[in-house]
Scaffold this motif. Structure first.
Motif, PDB file in Angstrom:
ATOM      1  N   ARG A 154       0.827  -1.200   0.000  1.00  0.00           N
ATOM      2  CA  ARG A 154       0.000   0.000   0.000  1.00  0.00           C
ATOM      3  C   ARG A 154       0.871   1.265   0.000  1.00  0.00           C
TER       4      ARG A 154
ATOM      5  N   ALA B  70       2.580   1.675  -3.445  1.00  0.00           N
ATOM      6  CA  ALA B  70       1.611   2.121  -4.450  1.00  0.00           C
ATOM      7  C   ALA B  70       1.257   3.591  -4.246  1.00  0.00           C
ATOM      8  N   SER B  71       1.135   4.011  -2.990  1.00  0.00           N
ATOM      9  CA  SER B  71       0.818   5.407  -2.696  1.00  0.00           C
ATOM     10  C   SER B  71       1.939   6.333  -3.146  1.00  0.00           C
TER      11      SER B  71
ATOM     12  N   ALA C   5       2.064   6.543  -7.029  1.00  0.00           N
ATOM     13  CA  ALA C   5       0.877   7.206  -7.582  1.00  0.00           C
ATOM     14  C   ALA C   5       1.072   8.715  -7.679  1.00  0.00           C
ATOM     15  N   ARG C   6       2.023   9.254  -6.936  1.00  0.00           N
ATOM     16  CA  ARG C   6       2.299  10.690  -6.971  1.00  0.00           C
ATOM     17  C   ARG C   6       3.257  11.066  -8.095  1.00  0.00           C
ATOM     18  N   TRP C   7       3.905  10.078  -8.699  1.00  0.00           N
ATOM     19  CA  TRP C   7       4.854  10.367  -9.771  1.00  0.00           C
ATOM     20  C   TRP C   7       4.124  10.840 -11.029  1.00  0.00           C
ATOM     21  N   GLN C   8       4.775  11.699 -11.776  1.00  0.00           N
ATOM     22  CA  GLN C   8       4.223  12.205 -13.035  1.00  0.00           C
ATOM     23  C   GLN C   8       5.081  11.724 -14.202  1.00  0.00           C
TER      24      GLN C   8
ATOM     25  N   THR D  54       6.165  -3.575  -7.250  1.00  0.00           N
ATOM     26  CA  THR D  54       5.140  -2.531  -7.392  1.00  0.00           C
ATOM     27  C   THR D  54       5.578  -1.474  -8.396  1.00  0.00           C
TER      28      THR D  54
ATOM     29  N   ASN E 152       4.491  -0.807 -13.051  1.00  0.00           N
ATOM     30  CA  ASN E 152       3.865   0.413 -13.573  1.00  0.00           C
ATOM     31  C   ASN E 152       4.824   1.407 -14.218  1.00  0.00           C
ATOM     32  N   TRP E 153       6.099   1.358 -13.830  1.00  0.00           N
ATOM     33  CA  TRP E 153       7.022   2.407 -14.251  1.00  0.00           C
ATOM     34  C   TRP E 153       8.353   1.837 -14.731  1.00  0.00           C
TER      35      TRP E 153
END
Length: 431
Positions: free
Chosen positions: A116, A119-120, A123-126, A397, A401-402
């Motif tokens: 968690r 992931a949090s 999630a703030r990355w641009q 994680t 996604n990245w």
């Protein structure tokens, strides 16, 4: 047999200048002078062990003949008698009291917190943003250990103070450990920063303990377990600070370096992404997935090999025979995970990042004492499974996604371990 003396010894200061200026470059080469080499840290004589078999003797086979050494004595007034610094029967008692915190059922709960929190963070990355990765990983490690220790809102001030102070304590503490005792009494900025950080952390942790005692409810966190086990406020504080110190530094460093190495090795990155996609199939990672993420684990092992802590110290309680060397009672002994992990006698091309080296046959064939990222014997880090799980879950994680691409070569700030310094990486979405 006479023990060879390391080169570059200064009058009065001994080898301290070489240790502080050259760091691991100096100690990694000491095996060329013998299996045991004498170092002088100011007036203190110490014996640096370069051989894995003798390292195993110090940490495991004859571990009961040693206690924590001079380096740890310097931390005792500030970090107390937690597992990191305690000795003898008290250490064994505290270790037994804390073992339930790392049982499998609790690890499953911690794994959920790890997933968690990771992931949090991401999630703030641009897209296209350049991140200072060591800062992100430090923040993540503090969040995870902080939530495991203090599960409710009463712990939030403590977690915030840890974010502010813990790395000052760790880095300035190592400088103190290598310096003559009079240095810590000088009114220099590093000493003032260290003392202020310790005072702030102690005050806020004791406030959390006081708040817990007001209702005495088991909140399922480590703090509840420590207090319900009957520890005093001071004992609890000592163990909390130990968990914070041991549970944040190693993990944050390892995560930052793992992401850097993956990002600059396209084939390693490709294989990591393929494994994560296959095992997770687009869902969040769980504790049950960790055993299936075998290539991810190899990346973790190789990171822990290349970027471990610099050294630890032990003090002989009685006369000890270490190979051909007789150590008198009271002798200080230094063991360096960094030097052992970069010894080309056991690791081919030790400065090359190669997860593929970690086959089961390679790992089982290593001499005992050659790979000690978490120490050994009854001093082995109690949270090693916690750290491994955290690194695997975080890597999975992020990789799901990245992509993270270095924007410049890594810079290193070497204190108690090789810290990344301004590790800039560009965040690129995979989808």
């Amino acid at each position: 047999m006479p023990v060879p003396v390391a080169p570059r010894r200064w009058p009065l200061l001994g080898h301290t200048p070489a240790m502080l200026t050259q760091r691991a470059k100096f100690t990694d080469a000491l095996h060329e002078h013998g299996d045991v080499v004498r170092l002088d840290l100011g007036p203190l004589h110490a014996y640096f062990v370069t051989d894995p078999a003798l390292t195993h003797e110090v940490l495991v086979a004859q571990g009961s003949k040693f206690r924590k050494g001079a380096m740890f004595d310097k931390f005792q007034p500030y970090l107390g008698t937690g597992l990191l610094l305690s000795n003898g029967e008290f250490h064994l008692r505290q270790r037994r009291l804390m073992q339930p915190a790392f049982h499998r059922e609790r690890m499953e709960t911690y794994a959920s917190t790890m997933a968690r929190a990771a992931a949090s963070l991401v999630a703030r990355w641009q897209p296209g943003e350049v991140r200072v990765i060591e800062n992100d990983m430090q923040e993540l490690a503090v969040t995870i250990v902080g939530e495991a220790l203090f599960s409710t809102e009463i712990g939030e001030p403590a977690v915030e103070e840890v974010r502010r102070s813990i790395f000052t304590v760790i880095q300035q503490g190592m400088i103190r450990a290598l310096s003559p005792s009079f240095v810590e009494k000088l009114p220099i900025p590093g000493n003032r920063e260290f003392d202020a950080a310790i005072a702030r952390m102690k005050a806020v942790v004791l406030q959390v303990i006081e708040s817990w005692r007001a209702d005495g409810v088991d909140r399922g966190d480590m703090l509840s377990m420590l207090l319900l086990a009957g520890m005093t406020d001071q004992q609890t504080y000592d163990e909390v600070l130990t968990l914070l110190t041991a549970g944040i530094e190693t993990t944050a460093i390892a995560l930052a370096w793992a992401l850097y190495e993956v990002g600059r090795n396209p084939e390693i990155e490709r294989r990591l992404h393929a494994e994560v996609d296959s095992v997770l199939g687009g869902r969040p990672v769980t504790f049950a997935d960790v055993a299936s993420l075998t290539y991810t684990e190899q990346i973790v092992q190789e990171t822990l090999r290349m970027y471990p802590i610099w050294f630890v110290m032990r003090r002989a309680l009685v006369d000890v025979q270490l190979g051909d060397v007789h150590l008198p009672a009271g002798a200080e002994v230094i063991v360096s995970p960094h030097a052992l992990h970069h010894d080309q006698r056991y690791f081919t091309e030790p400065w090359r990042f190669s997860p593929d080296r970690w086959t089961p046959s390679f790992a089982s064939g290593l001499p005992r004492g050659a790979f000690i990222p978490f120490g050994g014997g009854n001093r082995q880090c109690l949270g090693n499974t916690f750290a491994h799980t955290e690194i695997v879950i975080t890597l999975a994680t992020i990789a799901a996604n990245w992509r993270l691409t270095p924007t410049r070569p890594a810079r290193v700030k070497f204190t108690s371990a090789p810290y990344p310094n301004g590790l800039l990486m560009k965040a690129v979405p995979r989808n």
